[in-house]
Design an enzyme around this catalytic site. Structure first.
Site, PDB file in Angstrom:
ATOM      1  N   ARG A 176      33.547  17.257  20.552  1.00 43.79           N
ATOM      2  CA  ARG A 176      33.128  17.656  21.898  1.00 43.79           C
ATOM      3  C   ARG A 176      34.202  17.380  22.955  1.00 43.79           C
ATOM      4  O   ARG A 176      33.899  17.059  24.095  1.00 43.79           O
ATOM      5  CB  ARG A 176      31.815  16.960  22.289  1.00 43.79           C
ATOM      6  CG  ARG A 176      30.677  17.171  21.315  1.00 43.79           C
ATOM      7  CD  ARG A 176      30.272  18.642  21.204  1.00 43.79           C
ATOM      8  NE  ARG A 176      29.229  18.786  20.187  1.00 43.79           N
ATOM      9  CZ  ARG A 176      29.447  19.090  18.913  1.00 43.79           C
ATOM     10  NH1 ARG A 176      30.693  19.303  18.491  1.00 43.79           N
ATOM     11  NH2 ARG A 176      28.461  19.208  18.063  1.00 43.79           N
ATOM     12  N   SER A 225      22.189  19.515  24.883  1.00 50.78           N
ATOM     13  CA  SER A 225      22.304  18.061  24.717  1.00 50.78           C
ATOM     14  C   SER A 225      22.956  17.434  25.947  1.00 50.78           C
ATOM     15  O   SER A 225      23.980  17.916  26.428  1.00 50.78           O
ATOM     16  CB  SER A 225      23.137  17.725  23.480  1.00 50.78           C
ATOM     17  OG  SER A 225      22.494  18.189  22.310  1.00 50.78           O
ATOM     18  N   GLU A 296      27.646  14.526  27.846  1.00 51.39           N
ATOM     19  CA  GLU A 296      28.214  15.791  27.403  1.00 51.39           C
ATOM     20  C   GLU A 296      28.175  16.790  28.557  1.00 51.39           C
ATOM     21  O   GLU A 296      29.006  17.678  28.652  1.00 51.39           O
ATOM     22  CB  GLU A 296      27.414  16.322  26.204  1.00 51.39           C
ATOM     23  CG  GLU A 296      28.050  17.460  25.468  1.00 51.39           C
ATOM     24  CD  GLU A 296      27.345  17.752  24.149  1.00 51.39           C
ATOM     25  OE1 GLU A 296      26.897  18.903  23.975  1.00 51.39           O
ATOM     26  OE2 GLU A 296      27.232  16.845  23.306  1.00 51.39           O
TER      27      GLU A 296
END
Length: 308
Positions: A176, A225, A296
């Site tokens: 990520r 998320s 995130e």
């Protein structure tokens, strides 16, 4: 030119659409956020390059695709938003099992396009609620797949409108996270997949979407998320273990279905509600487990509502 005095006459040679004081809530999957001073919808990559070349070099820029993974604060954004979703949307099948895809293509569309062309390895994109530009920016992934595992080369553009072709080895790619982009943005990529079977891939996509609907709050406004999974663990497990499922601030609620999702319940939350709940979750998890959850989601803009 002065951006504060910018009007449609400044982009008469551009083919895109320039909007002023444009509410951003409708462009984000959380459905919150104040207005952008300016929002530009480019007609194509060349048009985008022309538009960028005419902006002041210090103009604040924000790129939005589907608006997932982003929390726009209630005060909005005082610069220019570049909207890629619905604009940079070309997909081209190339030789050697490759596809060229522009940044505004939704990940779900990319998954279906590759499957229908008998290519496998891209089915996981169906589970990512964003565009390919965003997927490239954060190495988005799910169900064992990650975007950069397929990248052969990318095209980037800088704020002067200059376009470059770059290779994966020029970036540091991790979970990520993609470093090395500098003051540039992804506008397209060449991706290489594997030979496959259309029916098999489409069934995998169908199964993935069914699993997603069963385990995630897909019928509620959310951003995907909220936190990265810490090494060796899952953010959702940690949040649930701290008894935070169902905890709310205003209309923002930690999902009962999946603890790593914060929902805007029936559209009643503000960005401030959501941001406060994010901080609350981080604090409670840190206090009870000594683990720091890393966001995130990107938090953007002015927290103070402006009077316009």
């Amino acid at each position: 030119m002065s951006i504060t005095g910018m009007d449609s006459s400044h982009v008469t040679e551009s083919q895109g659409t320039l909007l002023f004081n444009e509410p951003l809530a409708e462009y984000t999957t959380w459905r919150v956020g104040g207005p952008a001073a300016r929002l530009y919808k480019p007609a194509n990559i060349d048009d985008l390059a022309l538009f960028l070349s005419r902006l002041p070099f210090d103009e604040p820029l924000l790129w939005l695709g589907l608006g997932s993974n982003s929390l726009i604060r209630d005060g909005g954004f005082s610069g220019t938003v570049i909207l890629t979703q619905g604009c940079l949307k070309e997909m081209t099948l190339l030789s050697d099992n490759c596809i060229r895809v522009e940044a505004g293509v939704s990940c779900a569309s990319m998954a279906r396009f590759s499957a229908r062309n008998n290519l496998s390895g891209g089915e996981f994109w169906a589970g990512i609620p964003g565009t390919m530009g965003g997927a490239l920016r954060m190495n988005a992934g799910c169900h064992g797949g990650e975007t950069w595992q397929s990248v052969i080369e990318v095209q980037t553009i800088n704020r002067r409108g200059e376009i470059r072709t770059r290779k994966p080895e020029e970036f540091e790619v991790a979970y990520r996270h993609v470093a090395g982009l500098g003051d540039e943005w992804f506008i397209s990529a060449k991706l290489q997949l594997s030979p496959g079977n259309k029916e098999t891939s489409l069934q995998l996509i169908k199964d993935l979407l069914a699993h997603r609907a069963k385990t995630q709050p897909t019928n509620e406004y959310n951003c995907g998320s909220v936190f990265r999974n810490p090494p060796g663990d899952f953010a959702a497990r940690l949040i649930e273990s701290c008894g935070l499922k169902g905890v709310s601030i205003g209309g923002a609620v930690v999902s009962e279905k999946h603890a790593n999702f914060i929902i805007n319940h029936q559209g009643t939350a503000t960005a401030a509600n959501i941001e406060a709940l994010i901080h609350l979750v981080q604090t409670k998890v840190r206090e009870q487990t000594s683990i720091e959850l890393i966001r995130e989601v990107h938090i953007i803009g002015d927290a103070n509502v402006q009077t316009r």
